[in-house]
Scaffold this active site. Structure first.
Site, short mmCIF file in Angstrom:
data_model
loop_
_atom_site.label_atom_id
_atom_site.label_comp_id
_atom_site.label_asym_id
_atom_site.label_seq_id
_atom_site.Cartn_x
_atom_site.Cartn_y
_atom_site.Cartn_z
N SER A 229 -46.26 -18.97 -24.23
CA SER A 229 -46.59 -19.50 -22.92
C SER A 229 -46.29 -20.96 -22.77
O SER A 229 -46.42 -21.48 -23.94
CB SER A 229 -48.20 -18.85 -22.69
OG SER A 229 -49.00 -19.43 -23.76
N HIS A 230 -46.69 -21.28 -21.84
CA HIS A 230 -46.55 -22.69 -21.40
C HIS A 230 -47.54 -23.77 -22.48
O HIS A 230 -47.11 -24.71 -22.82
CB HIS A 230 -46.74 -23.09 -19.98
CG HIS A 230 -46.71 -24.51 -19.36
ND1 HIS A 230 -48.03 -25.12 -19.64
CD2 HIS A 230 -45.79 -25.54 -19.14
CE1 HIS A 230 -47.64 -26.37 -18.86
NE2 HIS A 230 -46.39 -26.50 -18.93
N GLY A 231 -48.78 -23.10 -22.38
CA GLY A 231 -49.83 -24.02 -22.90
C GLY A 231 -49.29 -24.37 -24.47
O GLY A 231 -49.48 -25.45 -25.03
#
Length: 322
Positions: A229-231
Site C-alpha cells: 500500500s501507499h504508506g
C-alpha cells in the site's frame, strides 16, 4: 522539498542525500541476493528486478496525474456551492460536496433555467453528515463485497482483529526500524498543520496527498494497509518505521500519547497504557509471539499479493497470445 528549503524549521532532510542512501541500500541488497543465487536463478532475478524497477513508479505517477485535476474541480464546486447558497438550496458552500450527482444536476438545470429560489436540501445534507460521522467510527471490512464465500480469504488480509486490547497493537511490518515518539492522530488534510517534526503519524490510511508528512514523521501507523500500500512504499523510501493494518490505531492511540513503533516486528506499544493491562489480542501474550504473528501476517499478505499479480500477468500473457 519545501520543508528542506525552509531551513528555519529544520523539518526536512536533504532529498538528494536521502536518495543517495536509498540507492546505496538498494545496491547492497541486490548484491547480497545475487551472491546467493546460482546463474539460472540470478538471470531470472535480474530480469524480474529490472521489470519491477521499471513498472513500480507507474503506480505513483498514475495516482499523481489523477490528482492534478482536483484543485480545478474543487474551485468549480466551491463557486457552484456559493451560488446554491444564494438560491437557498444549501446552508454553506462546502455543503455542495454532500449533494448527490442527480440532485446537483437538477439544481444546475433549475439555475440555468433562471430559477433563483431553489429547493432546500439542508435536511438531506445534515442527515448525510450524521451518517458519515457514525460510519467513521466503524472498522471497515477487509474487502468488498463482504459476501460469505469471500470470507475464506480473511486470513490472507493484512489487518488483524479489530478488537485488539492491551498495550501492544499488532499490524503488518511494512518498513523496518524502531522509534519512540509522540503520536499525532491525523484525520485528514485539515490536521496537517498540527503535525510537527518527530511526531508518529497515526492515520486510518494515507494517500499521495499525505506524502509531505512523511518527510517530518518519525514513524507511520495506520488502521488499513499492507506491504504494497501507499504508506508502506513511501515509508520505505523515506527510511522510517511503519506498521500498517492494525485495524484499531486511530481508536486506541490518543493524540499526543507516547508510542514505540517497531516496524520489523509489526508492533506498536502504547507507553502511557496502564502497566497492569493484559494483552488480550489473539495470537500470543508476549512480544515474541507478536513478532511471529505479525511476520506471518505480512508473509501471508505478500503471498496473496504475489498470487494476484501472477494471475493478472498470466491472463495478460494468454490474451496477447490469442
Amino acid at each position: 522539498m519545501r520543508f528542506f528549503l525552509d531551513g528555519s524549521t529544520g523539518a526536512g532532510a536533504d532529498p538528494h542525500e536521502r536518495q543517495r542512501r536509498a540507492a546505496a541500500r538498494r545496491a547492497e541488497a541486490t548484491a547480497a541476493v545475487r551472491a546467493r543465487l546460482d546463474p539460472l536463478r540470478r538471470a531470472v532475478f535480474d530480469r524480474l528486478l529490472a521489470a519491477a524497477q521499471a513498472a513500480a513508479p507507474v503506480r505513483e505517477d498514475a495516482l499523481a496525474d489523477v490528482g492534478l485535476g482536483w484543485p480545478l474541480i474543487r474551485r468549480m464546486l466551491r463557486e457552484l456551492g456559493r451560488r446554491l447558497v444564494a438560491a437557498g438550496a444549501i446552508g454553506a458552500a462546502e455543503d455542495v460536496h454532500w449533494l448527490r450527482a442527480a440532485e446537483l444536476r437538477e439544481l444546475v438545470r433549475a439555475w440555468d433555467a433562471g430559477g433563483r429560489s431553489l429547493p432546500d436540501h439542508g435536511a438531506a445534507v445534515a442527515d448525510r453528515r450524521a451518517l458519515w460521522r457514525g460510519r467513521r467510527r466503524v472498522a471497515p471490512p477487509q474487502m468488498l463485497p463482504h459476501s460469505t464465500w469471500l470470507r475464506m480469504f480473511d486470513s490472507m488480509m493484512p489487518a488483524p482483529s479489530s478488537t485488539q486490547a492491551g498495550p501492544v497493537l499488532r499490524g503488518v511490518p511494512a518498513s523496518a526500524g524502531s522509534v519512540t515518539g509522540p503520536a499525532r492522530v491525523v484525520a485528514g488534510p485539515a490536521d496537517f498543520a498540527r503535525f510537527v517534526p518527530g511526531d508518529v503519524l497515526v492515520a486510518t490510511i494515507t494517500t499521495p496527498a499525505w506524502t509531505p508528512l512523511f518527510a517530518r514523521a518519525a514513524a507511520v501507523v495506520t488502521d488499513i494497509g499492507g506491504p504494497l500500500s501507499h504508506g508502506s512504499i513511501v515509508a520505505r523510501e523515506y527510511g522510517i518505521p511503519a506498521v500498517l493494518g492494525t485495524g484499531v490505531a486511530t481508536r486506541r492511540i490518543a493524540d499526543g500519547e507516547r508510542v514505540h513503533v517497531d516496524g520489523g516486528a509489526g508492533t506498536v506499544t502504547l507507553l502511557d497504557e496502564p502497566a497492569g493491562v493484559v494483552d488480550a489480542a489473539p495470537g500470543g501474550t508476549g512480544r515474541a509471539a507478536a513478532s511471529v504473528a505479525s511476520v506471518a501476517a505480512g508473509l501471508a499478505a505478500a503471498a496473496a499479493a504475489a498470487a494476484v499479480v501472477g494471475a493478472v500477468v498470466g491472463a495478460v500473457a494468454w490474451w496477447r497470445r490469442r
